[in-house]
Design a protein around this motif. Structure first.
Motif, PDB file in Angstrom:
ATOM      1  N   ASN A 177       0.798  -1.226   0.000  1.00  0.00           N
ATOM      2  CA  ASN A 177       0.000   0.000   0.000  1.00  0.00           C
ATOM      3  C   ASN A 177       0.830   1.275   0.000  1.00  0.00           C
ATOM      4  OD1 ASN A 177      -2.647  -0.750  -0.247  1.00  0.00           O
ATOM      5  ND2 ASN A 177      -2.894  -1.146   1.966  1.00  0.00           N
ATOM      6  N   CYS A 178       1.948   1.256  -0.662  1.00  0.00           N
ATOM      7  CA  CYS A 178       2.806   2.443  -0.667  1.00  0.00           C
ATOM      8  C   CYS A 178       2.163   3.561  -1.499  1.00  0.00           C
ATOM      9  CB  CYS A 178       4.173   2.070  -1.247  1.00  0.00           C
ATOM     10  SG  CYS A 178       5.300   3.467  -1.269  1.00  0.00           S
ATOM     11  N   SER A 179       2.391   4.776  -1.048  1.00  0.00           N
ATOM     12  CA  SER A 179       1.830   5.954  -1.731  1.00  0.00           C
ATOM     13  C   SER A 179       2.470   6.181  -3.108  1.00  0.00           C
ATOM     14  CB  SER A 179       2.088   7.196  -0.873  1.00  0.00           C
ATOM     15  OG  SER A 179       3.492   7.333  -0.648  1.00  0.00           O
ATOM     16  N   GLU A 180       3.665   5.627  -3.331  1.00  0.00           N
ATOM     17  CA  GLU A 180       4.410   5.924  -4.566  1.00  0.00           C
ATOM     18  C   GLU A 180       4.025   4.935  -5.675  1.00  0.00           C
ATOM     19  OE1 GLU A 180       6.377   8.859  -4.263  1.00  0.00           O
ATOM     20  OE2 GLU A 180       5.045   8.697  -2.542  1.00  0.00           O
ATOM     21  N   ASP A 181       4.311   5.325  -6.920  1.00  0.00           N
ATOM     22  CA  ASP A 181       3.852   4.479  -8.039  1.00  0.00           C
ATOM     23  C   ASP A 181       5.012   3.856  -8.826  1.00  0.00           C
ATOM     24  OD1 ASP A 181       4.851   6.607  -9.467  1.00  0.00           O
ATOM     25  OD2 ASP A 181       3.037   6.958 -10.649  1.00  0.00           O
ATOM     26  N   CYS A 182       6.099   3.520  -8.157  1.00  0.00           N
ATOM     27  CA  CYS A 182       7.267   2.936  -8.838  1.00  0.00           C
ATOM     28  C   CYS A 182       6.824   1.719  -9.664  1.00  0.00           C
ATOM     29  CB  CYS A 182       8.326   2.546  -7.817  1.00  0.00           C
ATOM     30  SG  CYS A 182       8.777   3.915  -6.730  1.00  0.00           S
ATOM     31  N   SER A 183       7.111   1.765 -10.947  1.00  0.00           N
ATOM     32  CA  SER A 183       6.542   0.783 -11.895  1.00  0.00           C
ATOM     33  C   SER A 183       7.045  -0.635 -11.686  1.00  0.00           C
ATOM     34  CB  SER A 183       6.888   1.169 -13.328  1.00  0.00           C
ATOM     35  OG  SER A 183       6.483   2.453 -13.593  1.00  0.00           O
ATOM     36  N   PHE A 184       8.182  -0.773 -11.028  1.00  0.00           N
ATOM     37  CA  PHE A 184       8.781  -2.105 -10.845  1.00  0.00           C
ATOM     38  C   PHE A 184       8.310  -2.766  -9.555  1.00  0.00           C
ATOM     39  CE2 PHE A 184      11.431   1.163  -8.958  1.00  0.00           C
ATOM     40  CZ  PHE A 184      11.603   0.691  -7.683  1.00  0.00           C
ATOM     41  N   CYS A 185       7.629  -2.021  -8.696  1.00  0.00           N
ATOM     42  CA  CYS A 185       7.512  -2.430  -7.297  1.00  0.00           C
ATOM     43  C   CYS A 185       6.168  -3.066  -6.960  1.00  0.00           C
ATOM     44  CB  CYS A 185       7.753  -1.213  -6.402  1.00  0.00           C
ATOM     45  SG  CYS A 185       7.675  -1.638  -4.656  1.00  0.00           S
ATOM     46  N   GLY A 186       6.229  -4.236  -6.363  1.00  0.00           N
ATOM     47  CA  GLY A 186       5.024  -4.948  -5.959  1.00  0.00           C
ATOM     48  C   GLY A 186       4.330  -4.305  -4.768  1.00  0.00           C
ATOM     49  N   GLN A 187       5.022  -3.394  -4.091  1.00  0.00           N
ATOM     50  CA  GLN A 187       4.443  -2.810  -2.875  1.00  0.00           C
ATOM     51  C   GLN A 187       3.660  -1.522  -3.116  1.00  0.00           C
ATOM     52  OE1 GLN A 187       6.587  -3.119   0.872  1.00  0.00           O
ATOM     53  NE2 GLN A 187       8.407  -3.356  -0.381  1.00  0.00           N
ATOM     54  N   SER A 188       3.712  -1.028  -4.350  1.00  0.00           N
ATOM     55  CA  SER A 188       3.014   0.222  -4.640  1.00  0.00           C
ATOM     56  C   SER A 188       1.505   0.027  -4.507  1.00  0.00           C
ATOM     57  CB  SER A 188       3.355   0.672  -6.066  1.00  0.00           C
ATOM     58  OG  SER A 188       2.469   1.706  -6.439  1.00  0.00           O
ATOM     59  N   GLY A 189       0.851   0.971  -3.841  1.00  0.00           N
ATOM     60  CA  GLY A 189      -0.607   0.936  -3.724  1.00  0.00           C
ATOM     61  C   GLY A 189      -1.289   1.233  -5.052  1.00  0.00           C
ATOM     62  N   SER A 242      11.613  -0.057   4.787  1.00  0.00           N
ATOM     63  CA  SER A 242      10.173   0.173   4.910  1.00  0.00           C
ATOM     64  C   SER A 242       9.642   0.763   3.622  1.00  0.00           C
ATOM     65  CB  SER A 242       9.901   1.138   6.068  1.00  0.00           C
ATOM     66  OG  SER A 242       8.548   1.538   6.045  1.00  0.00           O
ATOM     67  N   LYS A 243       8.448   0.345   3.239  1.00  0.00           N
ATOM     68  CA  LYS A 243       7.776   1.003   2.111  1.00  0.00           C
ATOM     69  C   LYS A 243       7.535   2.465   2.504  1.00  0.00           C
ATOM     70  CE  LYS A 243       3.513   1.734   3.882  1.00  0.00           C
ATOM     71  NZ  LYS A 243       2.167   1.307   3.667  1.00  0.00           N
ATOM     72  N   GLY A 244       7.225   3.286   1.515  1.00  0.00           N
ATOM     73  CA  GLY A 244       6.870   4.668   1.827  1.00  0.00           C
ATOM     74  C   GLY A 244       7.937   5.649   1.408  1.00  0.00           C
ATOM     75  N   TRP A 245       7.636   6.890   1.615  1.00  0.00           N
ATOM     76  CA  TRP A 245       8.484   7.933   1.076  1.00  0.00           C
ATOM     77  C   TRP A 245       8.940   8.901   2.179  1.00  0.00           C
ATOM     78  CZ3 TRP A 245      11.566   7.708  -2.549  1.00  0.00           C
ATOM     79  CH2 TRP A 245      12.066   8.825  -3.199  1.00  0.00           C
ATOM     80  N   GLY A 246       9.756   8.363   3.090  1.00  0.00           N
ATOM     81  CA  GLY A 246      10.330   9.221   4.114  1.00  0.00           C
ATOM     82  C   GLY A 246       9.728   8.970   5.483  1.00  0.00           C
TER      83      GLY A 246
HETATM   84  S1  SF4 Z   1       7.974   0.783  -1.532  1.00  0.00           S
HETATM   85 FE1  SF4 Z   1       9.645   2.062  -2.340  1.00  0.00          FE
HETATM   86  S2  SF4 Z   1      10.002   1.278  -4.416  1.00  0.00           S
HETATM   87 FE2  SF4 Z   1       7.986   0.494  -3.761  1.00  0.00          FE
HETATM   88  S3  SF4 Z   1       6.486   1.986  -4.535  1.00  0.00           S
HETATM   89 FE3  SF4 Z   1       7.035   2.601  -2.440  1.00  0.00          FE
HETATM   90  S4  SF4 Z   1       8.725   4.085  -2.678  1.00  0.00           S
HETATM   91 FE4  SF4 Z   1       8.525   2.972  -4.628  1.00  0.00          FE
END
Ligand code: SF4
Length: 340
Positions: free
Chosen positions: A69-81, A117-121
């Motif tokens: 459920n991460c706020s970011e949309d990184c295209s490679f990442c399985g954790q992105s919400g 940790s997931k997330g941005w800061g």
């Molecule tokens: S966990 Fe990290 S790499 Fe994945 S979407 Fe969030 S910021 Fe991006």
């Protein structure tokens, strides 16, 4: 086979051994060479590794302390919400679980352990309190090096984490700036660069690299290496995209073993004195995994990655023992317990 190519590789190798640099243009030439020349490149990269990093390798491990459920949309990442994937979703793991994983990593011989940790800061008091507890527990129960990867940092957060006992900060640039709009749209490349600078200014050791095989060109791989060199990054993790179902990069084809090895060689030439650590996607090398060190790598991540499984640790330790590579910061006693 062209003798001029062998001679050019040798000339560049000698220049680097004499303390010089490889230019970006030479890097672009090297990474695009026919794979027929790979054994020669590896011989040079191995020489550079041994000269500048010695016969010891660095081994590190990570724990994913908060996932999904991460706020970011990184295209490679399985954790992105922003993507629908099967990656696990959970809040902060218990302190005891983190300590147990760190102690296990130390038993394996790892010198550094990353709290990821997931997330941005680090944005809330809850996060600050939890991180403080983690670092206190790690200090009290293990002598393993304390790293973290928590997204963007400003100078204040970098100082705060250092005061909590964090020693190293991991923050990947992910790719070249010219490719970054295909990787992420919720934060900027400049934020990544600023984070690295803030961590360096706070006196932290910075570990920053990227993921290759996301659709970037060979030139863009060199652009990433040039940026890392400009930022004076001394520890460079290289990952190779493991396409995750449900992400925008799911349909990309994994890199081929020779392409991976040639990329590692070229990063060693571009960053001859850096610690080059091989992390996610190493399994795409198949039977050629042990060749990463001959290609110039000087470190490896063991155990599992964030949302994907790593290789069996016993297999990695056996591989290092067979190659007669000593783990930096390890003891024979500890390895004797784990290598059967
Ligand atoms: S966990 Fe990290 S790499 Fe994945 S979407 Fe969030 S910021 Fe991006």
């Amino acid at each position: 086979m062209d003798n001029n190519i062998y001679q050019r590789i040798d000339k560049i190798t000698q220049r680097l051994l004499d303390g010089g640099e490889m230019s970006g243009a030479e890097g672009r030439w090297m990474i695009a060479l026919d794979h027929d020349y790979l054994p020669w490149l590896m011989a040079g990269a191995d020489r550079l590794r041994k000269t500048f990093r010695g016969s010891e390798v660095e081994v590190c491990a990570i724990a994913n302390v908060r996932s999904g459920n991460c706020s970011e949309d990184c295209s490679f990442c399985g954790q992105s919400g922003h993507h629908k994937t099967a990656a696990p979703k959970y809040g902060y793991i218990k302190n005891e679980s983190l300590v147990k994983q760190a102690q296990q990593a130390r038993e394996w011989g790892a010198s550094d352990f990353g709290v990821v940790s997931k997330g941005w800061g680090v944005r809330s008091d809850k996060e600050r309190t939890q991180l403080k507890e983690y670092f206190n527990e790690l200090k009290d129960h293990s002598d393993i090096g304390r790293c973290a990867s928590l997204g963007a940092l400003d100078r204040e957060s970098a100082d705060m984490l250092k005061n909590m006992g964090m020693e190293n900060y991991h923050h990947n640039l992910e790719s070249a700036e010219s490719f970054f709009d295909k990787v992420c749209t919720t934060h900027t490349y400049q934020e990544n660069i600023d984070t690295i600078r803030h961590a360096q200014d706070a006196g932290l050791r910075v570990c920053a690299g990227g993921i290759l095989g996301m659709g970037e060109s060979l030139d863009q791989r060199i652009e990433l290496a040039e940026t890392l060199r400009r930022l004076n990054v001394k520890s460079v993790p290289l990952n190779f995209l493991n396409p995750i179902e449900g992400t925008p990069m799911a349909s990309l084809k994994p890199m081929q073993p020779q392409e991976i090895l040639q990329a590692i060689c070229t990063f060693r030439y571009m960053l001859p004195k850096a610690e080059i650590r091989i992390a996610g996607g190493r399994h795409f090398l198949g039977d050629m995994q042990s060749m990463i060190f001959m290609a110039g790598a000087s470190g490896v991540m063991i155990g599992n990655y964030l949302t994907t499984q790593g290789r069996q640790v016993q297999d990695d330790l056996k591989m290092l023992a067979d190659l007669k590579l000593t783990i930096r910061g390890d003891t024979q006693q500890r390895r004797a317990v784990t290598v059967q």
